[in-house]
Scaffold this motif. Structure first.
Motif, mmCIF file in Angstrom:
data_model
loop_
_atom_site.group_PDB
_atom_site.id
_atom_site.type_symbol
_atom_site.label_atom_id
_atom_site.label_comp_id
_atom_site.label_asym_id
_atom_site.label_seq_id
_atom_site.Cartn_x
_atom_site.Cartn_y
_atom_site.Cartn_z
ATOM 1 N N LEU A 178 40.713 43.702 49.100
ATOM 2 C CA LEU A 178 39.624 42.447 48.809
ATOM 3 C C LEU A 178 38.337 42.846 47.988
ATOM 4 C CD1 LEU A 178 40.121 40.295 51.704
ATOM 5 C CD2 LEU A 178 41.422 40.663 49.685
ATOM 6 N N GLN A 179 37.787 44.055 48.276
ATOM 7 C CA GLN A 179 36.522 44.484 47.644
ATOM 8 C C GLN A 179 36.783 44.808 46.203
ATOM 9 O OE1 GLN A 179 33.750 44.389 49.478
ATOM 10 N NE2 GLN A 179 35.220 43.497 51.158
ATOM 11 N N ARG A 180 37.801 44.916 45.818
ATOM 12 C CA ARG A 180 38.090 45.189 44.119
ATOM 13 C C ARG A 180 39.287 44.383 43.743
ATOM 14 N NH1 ARG A 180 39.575 51.537 43.870
ATOM 15 N NH2 ARG A 180 39.135 50.959 41.730
ATOM 16 N N LEU A 181 39.459 43.230 44.248
ATOM 17 C CA LEU A 181 40.407 42.219 43.902
ATOM 18 C C LEU A 181 40.524 41.932 42.440
ATOM 19 C CD1 LEU A 181 42.749 41.012 45.199
ATOM 20 C CD2 LEU A 181 41.197 38.754 45.557
ATOM 21 N N ASP A 182 39.256 41.932 41.687
ATOM 22 C CA ASP A 182 39.194 41.510 40.456
ATOM 23 C C ASP A 182 39.754 42.611 39.461
ATOM 24 O OD1 ASP A 182 37.030 43.384 41.153
ATOM 25 O OD2 ASP A 182 35.610 42.399 39.646
ATOM 26 N N GLN A 183 39.946 43.675 39.981
ATOM 27 C CA GLN A 183 40.462 44.927 39.153
ATOM 28 C C GLN A 183 42.127 44.703 39.405
ATOM 29 O OE1 GLN A 183 38.193 48.454 39.931
ATOM 30 N NE2 GLN A 183 36.344 47.242 40.457
ATOM 31 N N PHE A 184 42.568 44.026 40.359
ATOM 32 C CA PHE A 184 44.083 44.238 40.721
ATOM 33 C C PHE A 184 44.883 43.775 39.775
ATOM 34 C CE2 PHE A 184 47.920 42.439 42.317
ATOM 35 C CZ PHE A 184 48.564 43.635 43.005
ATOM 36 N N ASP A 185 45.872 44.437 39.051
ATOM 37 C CA ASP A 185 46.729 44.032 38.095
ATOM 38 C C ASP A 185 48.190 44.054 38.490
ATOM 39 O OD1 ASP A 185 48.089 43.602 35.933
ATOM 40 O OD2 ASP A 185 47.510 45.439 34.694
ATOM 41 N N PRO A 186 48.959 42.837 38.750
ATOM 42 C CA PRO A 186 50.107 42.928 39.285
ATOM 43 C C PRO A 186 51.202 43.702 38.495
ATOM 44 C CG PRO A 186 49.578 40.914 38.577
ATOM 45 C CD PRO A 186 48.454 41.550 38.484
ATOM 46 N N PHE A 187 50.811 43.773 37.156
ATOM 47 C CA PHE A 187 51.763 44.495 36.441
ATOM 48 C C PHE A 187 51.869 45.896 36.438
ATOM 49 C CE2 PHE A 187 51.177 40.238 34.562
ATOM 50 C CZ PHE A 187 52.590 39.673 34.384
ATOM 51 N N ALA A 188 50.536 46.520 36.867
ATOM 52 C CA ALA A 188 50.442 47.873 37.176
ATOM 53 C C ALA A 188 50.788 48.358 38.416
ATOM 54 C CB ALA A 188 49.061 48.318 36.635
ATOM 55 N N ALA A 229 49.100 55.813 46.660
ATOM 56 C CA ALA A 229 48.135 56.406 47.432
ATOM 57 C C ALA A 229 47.067 55.532 47.545
ATOM 58 C CB ALA A 229 47.560 57.727 46.712
ATOM 59 N N PRO A 230 46.474 54.816 46.668
ATOM 60 C CA PRO A 230 45.170 54.185 46.918
ATOM 61 C C PRO A 230 45.826 52.849 48.086
ATOM 62 C CG PRO A 230 46.122 53.788 44.677
ATOM 63 C CD PRO A 230 46.612 54.909 45.181
#
Length: 257
Positions: A178-188, A229-230
């Motif tokens: 949730l701290q990096r939610l704006d960087q989440f890309d479902p296609f990646a 891993a992440p």
């Protein structure tokens, strides 16, 4: 927070949805009635008879994310604003139908709609109808999550485990940071194919292998070289936080005895 829930793990479904795993001891013992009540409480947008909605005198829910996602800034794309005309209040329908075709993109159409609604709120032509929250309600309708009440209230409902694979997309159901939610890309998100390729590459990278290392240990080491891993680390941190809270609760109870 309102329901006193602390341990929540958010997991991407692998396709379009998000699962929230609530792992508090007390919540896991809730009855179906309590679970249904919680989902009802969290369903912010409510529809009454004839489609009328209760006014929502709340702050703007975040137009910055609305424009650019539901309203594409590309002049060649209109999104839902290309065909949408608000049915209510009726006084706005005809003017907007006449003005929409003159706007080059949905951003301009959205600004036109918001401007008209702002004039209504400020006491313009529609003041006799009372406050108008149409623009806020549009954003809420498109941005607020649709909750699956059956999954939440059914104690015997089948649940998809984190790190399982979506059968249609092949993507892994991964925990979200949730701290990096704006960087989440479902296609990646890693897929079975990409993980197999990464594991094959890790197994043939020429590194010196420990002859005494067992196959399970080698596999555990290799996964850290993949895109998984992440996400595994996010899961581990969540479990560690739960275990820490549980230890603290045991210590507190032992002190009370």
């Amino acid at each position: 927070e309102d329901l006193g829930v602390r341990h929540r793990l958010w997991v991407y479904s692998g396709r379009r949805g998000v699962h929230c795993w609530v792992c508090d001891d007390a919540v896991r013992k809730w009855s179906p009635a309590l679970r249904a009540a919680a989902v009802e409480y969290l369903s912010l947008v409510k529809v009454r008879a004839r489609g009328a909605r209760d006014p929502l005198p709340t702050p703007d829910p975040g137009e910055g994310g609305f424009v650019g996602v539901w309203i594409p800034p590309d002049p060649g794309e209109h999104g839902f604003m290309g065909v949408w005309i608000p049915p209510d209040p009726a006084q706005h329908r005809e003017p907007l139908q006449a003005e929409f075709p003159k706007k080059k993109d949905s951003v301009q159409r959205w600004e036109l709609l918001r401007g008209r609604m702002e004039r209504t709120r400020a006491g313009g032509r529609g003041a006799a109808l009372g406050p108008c929250y149409a623009d806020w309600e549009v954003m809420l309708q498109f941005c607020f999550p649709r909750l699956d009440i059956n999954v939440s209230k059914g104690l015997g409902h089948l649940l998809k485990s984190p790190f399982s694979v979506h059968p249609k997309t092949g993507r892994v159901s991964v925990p979200l940071d949730l701290q990096r939610l704006d960087q989440f890309d479902p296609f990646a998100v890693p897929t079975i194919t990409s993980l197999c390729h990464e594991l094959d590459t890790a197994g043939s990278d020429g590194e010196q292998e420990d002859v005494g290392e067992t196959e399970p240990k080698r596999r555990m080491r290799d996964y850290k070289k993949t895109g998984l891993a992440p996400y595994v680390r996010v899961f581990e941190q969540f479990v560690e936080g739960m275990e820490s809270a549980r230890r603290g609760e045991r210590i507190r109870r032992s002190g009370e005895c």
